[in-house]
Motif scaffolding. Structure first.
Motif, PDB file in Angstrom:
ATOM      1  N   THR A 101       0.832  -1.198   0.000  1.00 18.35           N
ATOM      2  CA  THR A 101       0.000   0.000   0.000  1.00 18.35           C
ATOM      3  C   THR A 101       0.871   1.253   0.000  1.00 18.35           C
ATOM      4  O   THR A 101       2.071   1.200   0.279  1.00 18.35           O
ATOM      5  CB  THR A 101      -0.910   0.036   1.238  1.00 18.35           C
ATOM      6  OG1 THR A 101      -0.089   0.187   2.400  1.00 18.35           O
ATOM      7  CG2 THR A 101      -1.779  -1.201   1.341  1.00 18.35           C
ATOM      8  N   ARG A 102       0.237   2.370  -0.294  1.00 20.26           N
ATOM      9  CA  ARG A 102       0.949   3.639  -0.330  1.00 20.26           C
ATOM     10  C   ARG A 102       1.639   3.922   1.007  1.00 20.26           C
ATOM     11  O   ARG A 102       2.812   4.301   1.045  1.00 20.26           O
ATOM     12  CB  ARG A 102      -0.033   4.762  -0.672  1.00 20.26           C
ATOM     13  CG  ARG A 102       0.607   6.133  -0.737  1.00 20.26           C
ATOM     14  CD  ARG A 102      -0.396   7.193  -1.128  1.00 20.26           C
ATOM     15  NE  ARG A 102      -0.506   7.204  -2.586  1.00 20.26           N
ATOM     16  CZ  ARG A 102      -1.313   8.004  -3.254  1.00 20.26           C
ATOM     17  NH1 ARG A 102      -2.113   8.842  -2.624  1.00 20.26           N
ATOM     18  NH2 ARG A 102      -1.349   7.977  -4.571  1.00 20.26           N
ATOM     19  N   LEU A 116       5.764   4.160   1.471  1.00 15.50           N
ATOM     20  CA  LEU A 116       6.402   5.380   1.954  1.00 15.50           C
ATOM     21  C   LEU A 116       7.152   5.146   3.256  1.00 15.50           C
ATOM     22  O   LEU A 116       8.282   5.613   3.426  1.00 15.50           O
ATOM     23  CB  LEU A 116       5.372   6.488   2.114  1.00 15.50           C
ATOM     24  CG  LEU A 116       4.826   7.024   0.796  1.00 15.50           C
ATOM     25  CD1 LEU A 116       3.647   7.939   1.037  1.00 15.50           C
ATOM     26  CD2 LEU A 116       5.910   7.742   0.009  1.00 15.50           C
ATOM     27  N   ARG A 118      -5.241   8.344   0.452  1.00 16.94           N
ATOM     28  CA  ARG A 118      -5.478   6.976  -0.028  1.00 16.94           C
ATOM     29  C   ARG A 118      -4.378   6.024   0.434  1.00 16.94           C
ATOM     30  O   ARG A 118      -3.672   5.415  -0.351  1.00 16.94           O
ATOM     31  CB  ARG A 118      -5.633   6.971  -1.547  1.00 16.94           C
ATOM     32  CG  ARG A 118      -6.814   7.808  -2.009  1.00 16.94           C
ATOM     33  CD  ARG A 118      -6.945   7.953  -3.482  1.00 16.94           C
ATOM     34  NE  ARG A 118      -6.816   6.679  -4.170  1.00 16.94           N
ATOM     35  CZ  ARG A 118      -6.545   6.563  -5.449  1.00 16.94           C
ATOM     36  NH1 ARG A 118      -6.406   7.633  -6.187  1.00 16.94           N
ATOM     37  NH2 ARG A 118      -6.428   5.381  -6.002  1.00 16.94           N
ATOM     38  N   SER A 119      -4.209   5.908   1.736  1.00 15.06           N
ATOM     39  CA  SER A 119      -3.132   5.119   2.325  1.00 15.06           C
ATOM     40  C   SER A 119      -3.205   3.640   1.975  1.00 15.06           C
ATOM     41  O   SER A 119      -2.178   2.961   1.938  1.00 15.06           O
ATOM     42  CB  SER A 119      -3.120   5.281   3.844  1.00 15.06           C
ATOM     43  OG  SER A 119      -4.315   4.792   4.409  1.00 15.06           O
ATOM     44  N   LYS A 177      -4.225   2.406  -0.914  1.00 14.76           N
ATOM     45  CA  LYS A 177      -4.120   2.210  -2.364  1.00 14.76           C
ATOM     46  C   LYS A 177      -2.889   1.355  -2.673  1.00 14.76           C
ATOM     47  O   LYS A 177      -1.809   1.594  -2.156  1.00 14.76           O
ATOM     48  CB  LYS A 177      -3.981   3.567  -3.057  1.00 14.76           C
ATOM     49  CG  LYS A 177      -3.798   3.477  -4.558  1.00 14.76           C
ATOM     50  CD  LYS A 177      -3.442   4.854  -5.122  1.00 14.76           C
ATOM     51  CE  LYS A 177      -3.175   4.800  -6.598  1.00 14.76           C
ATOM     52  NZ  LYS A 177      -2.025   4.030  -6.998  1.00 14.76           N
ATOM     53  N   LYS A 178      -3.063   0.371  -3.510  1.00 16.59           N
ATOM     54  CA  LYS A 178      -1.936  -0.456  -3.954  1.00 16.59           C
ATOM     55  C   LYS A 178      -1.060   0.373  -4.888  1.00 16.59           C
ATOM     56  O   LYS A 178      -1.561   1.051  -5.774  1.00 16.59           O
ATOM     57  CB  LYS A 178      -2.422  -1.719  -4.681  1.00 16.59           C
ATOM     58  CG  LYS A 178      -3.219  -2.653  -3.806  1.00 16.59           C
ATOM     59  CD  LYS A 178      -2.344  -3.258  -2.735  1.00 16.59           C
ATOM     60  CE  LYS A 178      -3.170  -4.235  -1.904  1.00 16.59           C
ATOM     61  NZ  LYS A 178      -2.468  -4.681  -0.729  1.00 16.59           N
ATOM     62  N   VAL A 179       0.235   0.318  -4.675  1.00 11.05           N
ATOM     63  CA  VAL A 179       1.187   1.133  -5.424  1.00 11.05           C
ATOM     64  C   VAL A 179       1.818   0.310  -6.542  1.00 11.05           C
ATOM     65  O   VAL A 179       2.231  -0.828  -6.323  1.00 11.05           O
ATOM     66  CB  VAL A 179       2.281   1.669  -4.474  1.00 11.05           C
ATOM     67  CG1 VAL A 179       3.373   2.396  -5.230  1.00 11.05           C
ATOM     68  CG2 VAL A 179       1.663   2.577  -3.432  1.00 11.05           C
ATOM     69  N   GLU A 189       4.859   4.026  -9.631  1.00 11.57           N
ATOM     70  CA  GLU A 189       4.609   4.960  -8.535  1.00 11.57           C
ATOM     71  C   GLU A 189       5.710   4.854  -7.479  1.00 11.57           C
ATOM     72  O   GLU A 189       6.198   5.868  -6.968  1.00 11.57           O
ATOM     73  CB  GLU A 189       3.250   4.685  -7.896  1.00 11.57           C
ATOM     74  CG  GLU A 189       2.078   5.080  -8.769  1.00 11.57           C
ATOM     75  CD  GLU A 189       0.759   4.582  -8.234  1.00 11.57           C
ATOM     76  OE1 GLU A 189      -0.211   5.360  -8.298  1.00 11.57           O
ATOM     77  OE2 GLU A 189       0.679   3.436  -7.742  1.00 11.57           O
ATOM     78  N   PHE A 190       6.102   3.634  -7.166  1.00  9.95           N
ATOM     79  CA  PHE A 190       7.180   3.405  -6.203  1.00  9.95           C
ATOM     80  C   PHE A 190       8.447   4.123  -6.666  1.00  9.95           C
ATOM     81  O   PHE A 190       9.095   4.834  -5.902  1.00  9.95           O
ATOM     82  CB  PHE A 190       7.442   1.905  -6.044  1.00  9.95           C
ATOM     83  CG  PHE A 190       8.497   1.574  -5.032  1.00  9.95           C
ATOM     84  CD1 PHE A 190       8.146   1.291  -3.724  1.00  9.95           C
ATOM     85  CD2 PHE A 190       9.842   1.546  -5.377  1.00  9.95           C
ATOM     86  CE1 PHE A 190       9.111   0.983  -2.778  1.00  9.95           C
ATOM     87  CE2 PHE A 190      10.816   1.242  -4.444  1.00  9.95           C
ATOM     88  CZ  PHE A 190      10.452   0.958  -3.142  1.00  9.95           C
ATOM     89  N   TYR A 240       8.079   7.936  -6.271  1.00 12.51           N
ATOM     90  CA  TYR A 240       8.236   8.354  -4.881  1.00 12.51           C
ATOM     91  C   TYR A 240       9.719   8.355  -4.506  1.00 12.51           C
ATOM     92  O   TYR A 240      10.222   9.313  -3.920  1.00 12.51           O
ATOM     93  CB  TYR A 240       7.497   7.433  -3.915  1.00 12.51           C
ATOM     94  CG  TYR A 240       6.013   7.299  -4.118  1.00 12.51           C
ATOM     95  CD1 TYR A 240       5.258   8.240  -4.816  1.00 12.51           C
ATOM     96  CD2 TYR A 240       5.333   6.204  -3.603  1.00 12.51           C
ATOM     97  CE1 TYR A 240       3.898   8.095  -4.983  1.00 12.51           C
ATOM     98  CE2 TYR A 240       3.974   6.058  -3.766  1.00 12.51           C
ATOM     99  CZ  TYR A 240       3.255   6.999  -4.453  1.00 12.51           C
ATOM    100  OH  TYR A 240       1.904   6.853  -4.618  1.00 12.51           O
TER     101      TYR A 240
END
Length: 95
Positions: free
Chosen positions: A2-3, A7, A58-59, A61-63, A67-68, A71
């Motif tokens: 997840t997001r 992170l 949207r914690s 949310k699958k990343v 996206e990874f 980030y």
């Protein structure tokens, strides 16, 4: 992942301390409560310039890999800029 998990992992690997003291106005996301476990991660992400114009964090949310990578790149660039800025300050002080 997840997001929030991604992170937190990036922050841990990079040795970035997660901001734990802040007010509700520091977190503009509608889906993140100030006392939630996600709030410190969301606040730190904002400090690194991520998600500035989003209304929801949207914690869960699958990343994606893209996206990874985004980030990681954004955070890495911010860290490099801070190091360069610190070096410029030290050079000015030496002169």
């Amino acid at each position: 992942m997840t997001r929030a998990e991604v992170l937190k992992t990036i922050f841990d690997i990079q040795g970035i301390g997660i901001t734990k003291v802040f007010s509700k106005k520091d977190i503009p996301f509608l889906d993140v409560g100030r006392l939630s476990n996600t709030a410190p991660i969301a606040k730190t992400a904002l400090e690194f310039g991520l998600f500035q114009n989003e209304k929801k964090f949207r914690s869960d949310k699958k990343v994606t890999r893209a996206e990874f990578a985004e980030y990681l790149y954004t955070i890495d660039q911010k860290l490099k800029n801070e190091i360069l800025s610190d070096q410029n300050i030290q050079i000015i002080q030496l002169i």
